[in-house]
Design a protein around this motif. Structure first.
Motif, short mmCIF file in Angstrom:
data_model
loop_
_atom_site.label_atom_id
_atom_site.label_comp_id
_atom_site.label_asym_id
_atom_site.label_seq_id
_atom_site.Cartn_x
_atom_site.Cartn_y
_atom_site.Cartn_z
N GLY A 1 76.58 33.54 -87.62
CA GLY A 1 75.68 33.37 -86.48
C GLY A 1 75.97 32.23 -85.52
N ALA A 2 77.05 31.47 -85.72
CA ALA A 2 77.29 30.30 -84.85
C ALA A 2 77.72 30.73 -83.45
CB ALA A 2 78.37 29.40 -85.47
N ARG A 3 77.20 30.02 -82.42
CA ARG A 3 77.55 30.32 -81.03
C ARG A 3 78.01 29.04 -80.34
NH1 ARG A 3 78.07 34.25 -83.08
NH2 ARG A 3 76.80 36.12 -83.03
N ALA A 4 78.83 29.19 -79.32
CA ALA A 4 79.34 28.03 -78.58
C ALA A 4 78.17 27.16 -78.13
CB ALA A 4 80.16 28.49 -77.38
N GLY A 5 78.31 25.85 -78.30
CA GLY A 5 77.24 24.93 -77.93
C GLY A 5 76.40 24.49 -79.12
N ASP A 6 76.40 25.26 -80.23
CA ASP A 6 75.63 24.86 -81.41
C ASP A 6 76.21 23.57 -81.99
OD1 ASP A 6 74.32 27.25 -81.07
OD2 ASP A 6 74.94 28.15 -82.97
N ALA A 7 75.34 22.76 -82.55
CA ALA A 7 75.79 21.55 -83.25
C ALA A 7 76.15 21.91 -84.69
CB ALA A 7 74.70 20.49 -83.24
N ILE A 8 77.14 21.20 -85.25
CA ILE A 8 77.57 21.43 -86.63
C ILE A 8 77.04 20.29 -87.50
CG2 ILE A 8 79.54 21.70 -88.18
CD1 ILE A 8 81.19 22.50 -85.68
N PHE A 9 76.37 20.64 -88.59
CA PHE A 9 75.84 19.65 -89.53
C PHE A 9 76.43 19.86 -90.92
CE2 PHE A 9 72.60 19.47 -86.29
CZ PHE A 9 72.06 18.20 -86.38
N VAL A 10 76.49 18.77 -91.69
CA VAL A 10 76.76 18.89 -93.13
C VAL A 10 75.70 18.08 -93.88
CG1 VAL A 10 79.26 19.23 -92.97
CG2 VAL A 10 78.35 16.90 -93.14
N SER A 11 75.46 18.47 -95.13
CA SER A 11 74.53 17.70 -95.96
C SER A 11 75.32 16.88 -96.98
CB SER A 11 73.54 18.63 -96.66
OG SER A 11 74.16 19.35 -97.68
N GLY A 12 74.79 15.72 -97.30
CA GLY A 12 75.38 14.87 -98.34
C GLY A 12 76.65 14.18 -97.89
N ARG A 13 77.33 13.58 -98.87
CA ARG A 13 78.60 12.91 -98.61
C ARG A 13 79.71 13.78 -99.12
NH1 ARG A 13 79.43 7.71 -97.17
NH2 ARG A 13 77.53 6.53 -96.84
N LEU A 14 80.76 13.94 -98.33
CA LEU A 14 81.83 14.84 -98.70
C LEU A 14 82.96 14.12 -99.44
CD1 LEU A 14 82.06 16.88 -95.37
CD2 LEU A 14 80.54 17.22 -97.32
N GLY A 15 83.53 14.80 -100.41
CA GLY A 15 84.68 14.25 -101.14
C GLY A 15 84.33 13.66 -102.49
N GLN A 16 83.05 13.65 -102.83
CA GLN A 16 82.64 13.01 -104.09
C GLN A 16 83.14 13.77 -105.31
OE1 GLN A 16 78.64 10.86 -103.89
NE2 GLN A 16 78.23 12.73 -102.78
N ALA A 17 83.02 15.09 -105.27
CA ALA A 17 83.46 15.89 -106.42
C ALA A 17 84.98 15.84 -106.56
CB ALA A 17 82.99 17.34 -106.27
N GLN A 18 85.68 15.83 -105.41
CA GLN A 18 87.14 15.77 -105.45
C GLN A 18 87.60 14.43 -106.04
OE1 GLN A 18 89.23 18.20 -104.66
NE2 GLN A 18 91.12 17.02 -104.95
N LEU A 19 86.89 13.36 -105.71
CA LEU A 19 87.24 12.06 -106.30
C LEU A 19 87.12 12.14 -107.83
CD1 LEU A 19 86.42 8.60 -104.91
CD2 LEU A 19 86.05 9.02 -107.32
N GLY A 20 86.02 12.75 -108.30
CA GLY A 20 85.85 12.91 -109.76
C GLY A 20 86.96 13.74 -110.37
#
Ligand code: MG
Length: 342
Positions: free
Chosen positions: A160-179
């Motif tokens: 459903g994403a359309r041009a102009g929409d903002a992109i969000f993420v939740s949490g901090r990324l890379g934590q599981a990869q560090l583990g």
């Protein structure tokens, strides 16, 4: 030990049933013990269904991870896809392949971890299947089907994403990869890194956030980050036939301890390409951005970029210059091909 290995399938199923919540209720009209489960959805309800495998030496290293973590994360991985649709988990089916030597204490500890996840996510066990892995290949394998419900028309798709929409993420990324990298480098035994293993062992999934975004119709597109932001954002863009620009300075990266940075664990690399954080990646119309809080029940929600017309994903650096972002997250088939080349 001999007694444990001759438990028999009926006993094993009964053993599992007693440890994991499996009482009938909610969507589940008839549960474990018959030839099949019977579901009764209401008239205004849509069912959301997904399945997910967890295989020893592909998705987890049984020699390293505590059995509780193996059971917990097998169910969490599968259920995260329901979070990504905005659905409320109801029940799951468990197909388990297990070698004879894991039938005793290992099984009980694994089931304790899975039961904890089931209670936390509101899941009942509706049925499944069991098989003994052959002595020549004594590996553990899970195949888990999870079913959830969502109010009619409220499930959030990837497309459903359309041009102009903002992109969000939740949490901090890379934590599981560090583990995961602590495990791969053999550092998991050292006390000082213990708490850094947790996101890999017991990943948090975003059920409440996904349901809230769906209920309020705030997300135009949504998915969970299972294979890494770079790979999953490409998928979201392809699905909506749009492109994206994300800003390096805005990406909420894992805070990597100095000692690990010196060993080559770069926060941005972990955040862009590390998988299995199970945070949500979602897009929001410009007019709705003000309705997205900075935190939702303690989890940070960060605006990292915007959807644009055209195709491809670009990464914008602090100096304003941008470059294409290649999908470098986890890809089973590419990994296998790479290993073969070696
Ligand atoms: Mg997913």
């Amino acid at each position: 030990m001999a007694r444990e290995t001759t438990i028999g399938e009926d006993k094993l199923i009964e053993h599992i049933r007693r440890r994991i919540p499996s009482a009938e209720g909610g969507l589940l009209r008839l549960g474990i013990g018959d030839d099949a489960a019977v579901l009764r959805p209401g008239p205004q309800i849509e069912l959301v269904v997904t399945c997910d495998q967890s295989l020893e030496d592909v998705h987890f290293v049984a020699a390293v991870l505590p059995p509780e973590a193996i059971g917990y994360r097998a169910l969490a991985r599968a259920t995260s896809d329901l979070a990504a649709m905005g659905a409320r988990p109801q029940l799951f089916l468990l197909s388990l392949a297990i070698p004879a030597e894991r039938m005793g204490r290992w099984l009980d500890r694994m089931l304790a971890g899975m039961a904890r996840a089931a209670r936390q996510f509101g899941l009942r066990l509706a049925g499944g299947d069991t098989a003994q892995s052959p002595p020549g290949n004594p590996k553990i394998g899970f195949d888990i089907t999870v079913i959830g419900v969502v109010e009619r028309g409220r499930a959030v798709y990837r497309s459903g994403a359309r041009a102009g929409d903002a992109i969000f993420v939740s949490g901090r990324l890379g934590q599981a990869q560090l583990g995961l990298e602590l495990v791969q480098r053999g550092l998991y035994r050292q006390r000082q890194w213990k708490r850094w293993l947790r996101p890999h062992y017991y990943p948090a999934i975003c059920l409440e956030l996904g349901q809230w975004l769906a209920r309020r119709q705030l997300a135009t597109a949504m998915m969970d980050i299972s294979d890494g932001l770079s790979t999953d954002l490409h998928r979201l863009c392809r699905s909506g036939r749009v492109g994206a620009r994300i800003f390096v300075s805005e990406i909420p990266c894992v805070a990597v301890p100095g000692e690990l940075r010196e060993r080559g664990m770069d926060a941005l690399r972990l955040a862009l390409h590390g998988g299995e954080d199970y945070g949500l990646l979602f897009t929001v119309r410009k007019s709705q951005i003000a309705r997205i809080p900075r935190r939702y029940r303690g989890t940070a929600l960060t605006r990292i970029g915007e959807i644009v017309g055209g195709r491809g994903v670009r990464l914008v650096n602090a100096d304003g210059r941008s470059s294409p972002l290649a999908a470098q997250g986890w890809d089973h088939f590419a990994e296998v091909a790479r290993r073969r080349v070696k």
